[in-house]
Design an enzyme around this catalytic site. Sequence first.
Site, PDB file in Angstrom:
ATOM      1  N   ASP A 186      -7.429 -14.051  11.767  1.00 30.37           N
ATOM      2  CA  ASP A 186      -7.318 -12.607  11.507  1.00 30.37           C
ATOM      3  C   ASP A 186      -8.452 -11.856  12.196  1.00 30.37           C
ATOM      4  OD1 ASP A 186      -5.800 -13.965   9.583  1.00 30.37           O
ATOM      5  OD2 ASP A 186      -6.186 -12.492   8.021  1.00 30.37           O
ATOM      6  N   ASP A 206      -3.246 -14.310  14.420  1.00 20.17           N
ATOM      7  CA  ASP A 206      -2.818 -13.950  13.057  1.00 20.17           C
ATOM      8  C   ASP A 206      -2.901 -12.437  12.937  1.00 20.17           C
ATOM      9  OD1 ASP A 206      -2.468 -13.879  10.108  1.00 20.17           O
ATOM     10  OD2 ASP A 206      -2.793 -16.026  10.230  1.00 20.17           O
ATOM     11  N   ASP A 207      -3.024 -11.892  11.720  1.00 18.22           N
ATOM     12  CA  ASP A 207      -3.067 -10.439  11.591  1.00 18.22           C
ATOM     13  C   ASP A 207      -4.161  -9.830  12.453  1.00 18.22           C
ATOM     14  OD1 ASP A 207      -0.990 -10.167   9.697  1.00 18.22           O
ATOM     15  OD2 ASP A 207      -2.345 -10.697   8.073  1.00 18.22           O
ATOM     16  N   HIS A 228      -0.220 -11.163  14.668  1.00 21.73           N
ATOM     17  CA  HIS A 228       0.784 -10.766  13.688  1.00 21.73           C
ATOM     18  C   HIS A 228       0.749  -9.278  13.372  1.00 21.73           C
ATOM     19  CE1 HIS A 228       0.938 -15.193  12.018  1.00 21.73           C
ATOM     20  NE2 HIS A 228       1.227 -15.103  13.305  1.00 21.73           N
ATOM     21  N   ARG A 259       3.511  -4.238   9.363  1.00 26.16           N
ATOM     22  CA  ARG A 259       3.990  -4.921   8.148  1.00 26.16           C
ATOM     23  C   ARG A 259       3.367  -4.387   6.875  1.00 26.16           C
ATOM     24  NH1 ARG A 259       3.535 -11.391   7.685  1.00 26.16           N
ATOM     25  NH2 ARG A 259       1.746 -11.089   9.067  1.00 26.16           N
ATOM     26  N   LYS A 261       3.195  -6.487   3.336  1.00 24.13           N
ATOM     27  CA  LYS A 261       3.582  -7.750   2.697  1.00 24.13           C
ATOM     28  C   LYS A 261       2.958  -7.824   1.319  1.00 24.13           C
ATOM     29  CE  LYS A 261       0.210 -10.011   5.777  1.00 24.13           C
ATOM     30  NZ  LYS A 261      -0.373 -11.251   6.285  1.00 24.13           N
TER      31      LYS A 261
END
Length: 367
Positions: A186, A206-207, A228, A259, A261
């Site tokens: 991240d 990742d994020d 991500h 996103r 989540k």
Amino acid sequence: MPSLSSFLHLAALVAVAVATPNNGTASRTETAKRATCTVNSVASAANLSSCTTVIITAFTVPSGQTVTIAAASGASVTMTGDITFAKTTSAGPLLTFDTTNIVFNGGDRNINGNGAMYWDGQGTNGGVAKPHPFVKFKGSGTFEDVTVLNSPAQAISVGTTAATTISGITVDNSAGDAGALGHNTDGFDISASSVTLAKVVVKNQDDCMAINSGSNIVIEDSTCSGGHGISIGSIATGKTVSGVKIARNTVTNGLYGLRIKVDADATGASVSNVTWEANTISGITEYGVLISQSYPDNDGTPGTGAPISGLAFNGGTTTVSVGSSANTLVVDCGACSGTWDFSGLHATGGKGSIIAANKATISGGTY
Ligand SMILES: *[C@@H]1O[C@H](CO)[C@@H](O)[C@H](O)[C@H]1NC(C)=O
Ligand SMILES: *[C@@H]1O[C@H](CO)[C@@H](O)[C@H](O)[C@H]1NC(C)=O
Ligand SMILES: *[C@@H]1O[C@H](CO)[C@@H](O)[C@H](O)[C@H]1NC(C)=O
């Protein structure tokens, strides 16, 4: 009661201390609050409490050690060389900034985690123990112009406690693309309020940014690639995110673009008042925009304990372009409400959208 003369004496001392130019040497002897301090080793960072100017020169942090920059409130902290971390057995964070009203300038130097010494494709789910987060921002103030290079896992955790601006910072874990070895890298994990991220660049797996809790958060003019995308969440039990603006960012080449989540089992949590404005999202292979209350599933059985309300795509068109096997927009709600103005969403490609918005009404937009 202090006498008038002792008061005048004190005032004179203060005046002398303030009037004396800080020439970078021996200023500690004049007054505790005028010190320029040089950090060139772990030991030299041990007590910076009286330092109002901190110069960080190049040094290496040995295994088993960590560094905290806890300078005087309002201190300026400047890097003139790289901080490099040997492979370590220490838990993260390996480098913590904990100064109130810091003015940090990284001088475009590197904070190097030597991630390749740890990367095994498993991130923080297994395999080699990886210190994480690599870097932690506590305190408050401004953080500018540094590259966080090759973090073992999650790069920067933002846990500031007053207004903070983070700008011109690069997180470069692109070396972790090779062999898919970098994982859970991240860029910024944010659990803080009154934070602005501007003009940051993240290359990772990742994020790019993940907002886990907080209010009054802006992410603008930033660039994400390989990961991500820009996320709110995952939202766990008891966590609230409200008042987020995500504007003029570019996200390329990753699994997700934008996103929300929410953990399927979260309770006592919520997400509200999130606006996306004029972002450019392309090269997405799974979900262009995903709003889900079924995390860790993408589009599963949503929970109802963490409501989502007040979402909008407006104030400038957000374009989303996805690959052939991806969805443009998926909404997977168990507890969503309100009228969501999505007039600024223009999403194309792939398999189109899947909308299960519960009590929310989505108006406008193409997807
Ligand atoms: C710097 O300040 C100290 C303390 O005032 C003084 O002793 C020293 O001579 C100064 N050095 C220079 C290079 O001006
Ligand atoms: C840190 O340094 C200040 C003076 O610069 C001193 O007053 C304080 O006791 C020191 N703290 C520790 C933990 O050594
Ligand atoms: C929504 O969030 C923005 C920040 O993005 C804030 O300025 C605004 O006041 C919030 N609105 C409400 C109704 O909370």
